[in-house]
Motif scaffolding. Structure first.
Motif, PDB file in Angstrom:
ATOM      1  N   PRO A  63       0.889  -1.203  -0.066  1.00 26.73           N
ATOM      2  CA  PRO A  63       0.059  -0.040   0.003  1.00 26.73           C
ATOM      3  C   PRO A  63       0.807   1.231  -0.034  1.00 26.73           C
ATOM      4  O   PRO A  63       1.773   1.296   0.991  1.00 26.73           O
ATOM      5  CB  PRO A  63      -0.699  -0.148   1.377  1.00 26.73           C
ATOM      6  CG  PRO A  63      -0.789  -1.605   1.678  1.00 26.73           C
ATOM      7  CD  PRO A  63       0.621  -2.028   1.298  1.00 26.73           C
ATOM      8  N   PRO A  64       0.765   2.377  -0.904  1.00 26.14           N
ATOM      9  CA  PRO A  64       1.576   3.426  -0.912  1.00 26.14           C
ATOM     10  C   PRO A  64       1.767   4.112   0.286  1.00 26.14           C
ATOM     11  O   PRO A  64       2.744   4.689   0.657  1.00 26.14           O
ATOM     12  CB  PRO A  64       0.825   4.319  -2.150  1.00 26.14           C
ATOM     13  CG  PRO A  64       0.144   3.272  -2.770  1.00 26.14           C
ATOM     14  CD  PRO A  64      -0.218   2.163  -1.972  1.00 26.14           C
ATOM     15  N   ARG A  65       0.475   4.140   1.321  1.00 23.40           N
ATOM     16  CA  ARG A  65       0.483   4.806   2.354  1.00 23.40           C
ATOM     17  C   ARG A  65       1.488   4.130   3.399  1.00 23.40           C
ATOM     18  O   ARG A  65       1.751   4.838   4.457  1.00 23.40           O
ATOM     19  CB  ARG A  65      -0.815   4.844   2.997  1.00 23.40           C
ATOM     20  CG  ARG A  65      -1.478   3.277   3.442  1.00 23.40           C
ATOM     21  CD  ARG A  65      -2.832   3.362   4.041  1.00 23.40           C
ATOM     22  NE  ARG A  65      -3.343   2.339   4.379  1.00 23.40           N
ATOM     23  CZ  ARG A  65      -3.929   1.470   3.672  1.00 23.40           C
ATOM     24  NH1 ARG A  65      -4.048   1.705   2.342  1.00 23.40           N
ATOM     25  NH2 ARG A  65      -4.198   0.404   4.033  1.00 23.40           N
ATOM     26  N   GLU A  66       1.907   2.923   3.255  1.00 22.33           N
ATOM     27  CA  GLU A  66       2.823   2.284   4.351  1.00 22.33           C
ATOM     28  C   GLU A  66       4.272   2.732   4.001  1.00 22.33           C
ATOM     29  O   GLU A  66       5.170   2.474   4.578  1.00 22.33           O
ATOM     30  CB  GLU A  66       2.576   0.703   4.263  1.00 22.33           C
ATOM     31  CG  GLU A  66       1.514   0.424   4.864  1.00 22.33           C
ATOM     32  CD  GLU A  66       1.230  -1.176   4.898  1.00 22.33           C
ATOM     33  OE1 GLU A  66       2.412  -1.817   4.747  1.00 22.33           O
ATOM     34  OE2 GLU A  66       0.280  -1.578   5.484  1.00 22.33           O
ATOM     35  N   ILE A  67       4.503   3.571   2.918  1.00 24.73           N
ATOM     36  CA  ILE A  67       5.886   3.792   2.435  1.00 24.73           C
ATOM     37  C   ILE A  67       6.091   5.165   3.219  1.00 24.73           C
ATOM     38  O   ILE A  67       5.753   6.129   2.917  1.00 24.73           O
ATOM     39  CB  ILE A  67       6.248   4.089   1.206  1.00 24.73           C
ATOM     40  CG1 ILE A  67       6.114   2.649   0.423  1.00 24.73           C
ATOM     41  CG2 ILE A  67       7.490   4.575   0.775  1.00 24.73           C
ATOM     42  CD1 ILE A  67       6.317   2.801  -1.415  1.00 24.73           C
ATOM     43  N   ALA A  68       6.891   5.162   4.402  1.00 24.55           N
ATOM     44  CA  ALA A  68       7.073   6.193   5.322  1.00 24.55           C
ATOM     45  C   ALA A  68       7.985   7.391   4.544  1.00 24.55           C
ATOM     46  O   ALA A  68       8.088   8.552   4.524  1.00 24.55           O
ATOM     47  CB  ALA A  68       7.706   5.891   6.523  1.00 24.55           C
ATOM     48  N   ALA A  69       9.107   6.673   3.804  1.00 23.91           N
ATOM     49  CA  ALA A  69      10.174   7.678   3.184  1.00 23.91           C
ATOM     50  C   ALA A  69      11.039   6.549   2.316  1.00 23.91           C
ATOM     51  O   ALA A  69      11.202   5.398   2.549  1.00 23.91           O
ATOM     52  CB  ALA A  69      11.048   8.293   4.244  1.00 23.91           C
ATOM     53  N   ILE A  70      11.709   7.074   1.311  1.00 22.29           N
ATOM     54  CA  ILE A  70      12.689   6.387   0.670  1.00 22.29           C
ATOM     55  C   ILE A  70      14.076   7.214   0.784  1.00 22.29           C
ATOM     56  O   ILE A  70      14.065   8.336   0.490  1.00 22.29           O
ATOM     57  CB  ILE A  70      12.179   6.395  -0.999  1.00 22.29           C
ATOM     58  CG1 ILE A  70      10.946   5.613  -0.954  1.00 22.29           C
ATOM     59  CG2 ILE A  70      13.256   5.845  -1.520  1.00 22.29           C
ATOM     60  CD1 ILE A  70      10.576   5.760  -2.311  1.00 22.29           C
ATOM     61  N   ASP A  71      14.961   6.317   1.538  1.00 26.34           N
ATOM     62  CA  ASP A  71      16.369   7.030   1.460  1.00 26.34           C
ATOM     63  C   ASP A  71      17.334   6.288   0.280  1.00 26.34           C
ATOM     64  O   ASP A  71      16.891   5.317  -0.500  1.00 26.34           O
ATOM     65  CB  ASP A  71      17.090   6.142   2.767  1.00 26.34           C
ATOM     66  CG  ASP A  71      16.214   6.693   3.914  1.00 26.34           C
ATOM     67  OD1 ASP A  71      15.828   7.763   4.221  1.00 26.34           O
ATOM     68  OD2 ASP A  71      16.170   5.665   4.824  1.00 26.34           O
ATOM     69  N   ILE A  72      18.156   7.191  -0.238  1.00 30.71           N
ATOM     70  CA  ILE A  72      18.913   6.922  -1.341  1.00 30.71           C
ATOM     71  C   ILE A  72      20.417   6.891  -0.548  1.00 30.71           C
ATOM     72  O   ILE A  72      20.914   7.846   0.047  1.00 30.71           O
ATOM     73  CB  ILE A  72      19.099   8.220  -2.249  1.00 30.71           C
ATOM     74  CG1 ILE A  72      17.724   8.477  -2.952  1.00 30.71           C
ATOM     75  CG2 ILE A  72      20.222   7.853  -3.382  1.00 30.71           C
ATOM     76  CD1 ILE A  72      16.990   7.421  -3.576  1.00 30.71           C
ATOM     77  N   LEU A  73      21.073   5.606  -0.699  1.00 29.86           N
ATOM     78  CA  LEU A  73      22.361   5.191  -0.185  1.00 29.86           C
ATOM     79  C   LEU A  73      23.150   5.237  -1.415  1.00 29.86           C
ATOM     80  O   LEU A  73      22.799   4.873  -2.345  1.00 29.86           O
ATOM     81  CB  LEU A  73      22.217   3.972   0.392  1.00 29.86           C
ATOM     82  CG  LEU A  73      20.947   3.570   1.335  1.00 29.86           C
ATOM     83  CD1 LEU A  73      21.044   2.057   1.997  1.00 29.86           C
ATOM     84  CD2 LEU A  73      21.096   4.622   2.657  1.00 29.86           C
ATOM     85  N   THR A  74      24.150   5.787  -0.765  1.00 29.32           N
ATOM     86  CA  THR A  74      25.212   6.113  -2.063  1.00 29.32           C
ATOM     87  C   THR A  74      26.449   5.239  -1.417  1.00 29.32           C
ATOM     88  O   THR A  74      27.095   5.390  -0.310  1.00 29.32           O
ATOM     89  CB  THR A  74      25.772   7.440  -2.164  1.00 29.32           C
ATOM     90  OG1 THR A  74      24.563   8.294  -2.526  1.00 29.32           O
ATOM     91  CG2 THR A  74      26.831   7.654  -3.225  1.00 29.32           C
ATOM     92  N   ASP A  75      27.277   4.404  -2.381  1.00 30.25           N
ATOM     93  CA  ASP A  75      28.549   3.590  -2.021  1.00 30.25           C
ATOM     94  C   ASP A  75      29.462   4.518  -2.705  1.00 30.25           C
ATOM     95  O   ASP A  75      29.684   4.761  -3.956  1.00 30.25           O
ATOM     96  CB  ASP A  75      28.596   2.277  -2.867  1.00 30.25           C
ATOM     97  CG  ASP A  75      27.360   1.344  -2.098  1.00 30.25           C
ATOM     98  OD1 ASP A  75      27.335   1.589  -0.726  1.00 30.25           O
ATOM     99  OD2 ASP A  75      27.170   0.358  -2.484  1.00 30.25           O
TER     100      ASP A  75
END
Length: 273
Positions: A100-112
């Motif tokens: 469910p879209p409402r369950e996505i609190a945030a999207i983090d972008i991790l960089t190597d």
């Protein structure tokens, strides 16, 4: 002649094959061709070709997919560009998988990052370079964070899907209600820190078993994060507690080995000569 278990495994493979092909196409956009290999084992099923693989758990919303050419050293490379395409791909795949879209609190972008060095007296290091960037979605259910859930999406150099790992098991109403109760407790109670530490954060949420494993435990907890009292840097200690302030057992991933019982032989009896 195949035994009964092998016959059942073959029947599982025949039933799962069209489902897996459809899911791989609909969720991650992989075309596995005409003759992919299907496998079933324990609580997982999967399908693969030379180019792609797709698998899922049968007891939770858990999906793994990979383009064999993806990777920092792979033929298709890894994405190092802007965050927006990664975020869009992460949301698209999560939605296609049933999140469910409402369950996505945030999207983090991790960089190597990577650096090269010269092995001489100068010990010069190059400037850090971006090796790859990966999007990771965090989860919340009705205001309760679910710390163990995630959706990780990586792209190839050209922005095609490279790798997906999604672990988003169902949270029952009972577990959610207990987590909400723990949230009320955590707002009114502060635990005593261990010697040399201070309490930095107290909150409530849910943890659960990892993506790879045979079990699925869902555990509402109070999470306590401790920092050093003297302000030194280092890894912070974390406690997971229940409603009584007692440490909880961490969610299981595999069954424990069953205890074996052994008959002890009787000691030899001596006979007097």
């Amino acid at each position: 002649m195949p035994d009964a278990n092998e016959k059942l495994a073959e029947l599982n493979r025949r039933i799962e094959r069209p489902r897996l092909l459809e899911e791989a196409s609909a969720i991650v956009g992989f075309d596995l061709g005409a003759r992919p290999e299907v496998g079933v084992a324990a609580n997982a099923v999967g399908i693969r070709s030379r180019a792609y693989s797709y698998s899922r758990r049968v007891d939770s919303l858990t999906v793994f997919a990979r383009d064999a050419a993806y990777g920092i050293d792979g033929r298709a490379g890894a994405w190092t560009g802007a965050a927006r395409p990664l975020e869009a791909a992460c949301r698209r795949i999560a939605r296609a998988a049933g999140v469910p879209p409402r369950e996505i609190a945030a999207i983090d972008i991790l960089t190597d990052l990577g650096q090269s060095a010269r092995r001489d007296a100068s010990e010069d290091l190059s400037e850090p370079t971006v090796l790859q960037r990966v999007a990771v979605a965090r989860r919340v259910v009705d205001g309760v964070p679910v710390w163990s859930s995630f959706c990780s999406v990586a792209l190839t150099r050209e922005g095609e899907l490279g790798e997906v790992e999604l672990h988003w098991p169902q949270i029952t109403a009972v577990a959610l209600r207990e987590a909400q109760h723990l949230g009320e407790l955590s707002g009114r109670w502060k635990p005593d820190p261990p010697e040399g530490a201070v309490v930095e954060e107290v909150d409530a949420g849910i943890i659960h078993s990892p993506a790879i494993g045979f079990m699925m435990d869902i555990v509402p907890v109070i999470r306590v994060i401790y920092g050093p009292r003297d302000g030194e840097h280092g890894r912070k200690a974390v406690d997971y507690l229940d409603r009584h302030g007692s440490s909880v057992a961490m969610p299981r991933d595999i069954d424990g080995m069953p205890a074996k019982s052994y008959e002890r032989s009787s000691p030899p009896t001596s006979t007097a000569s």
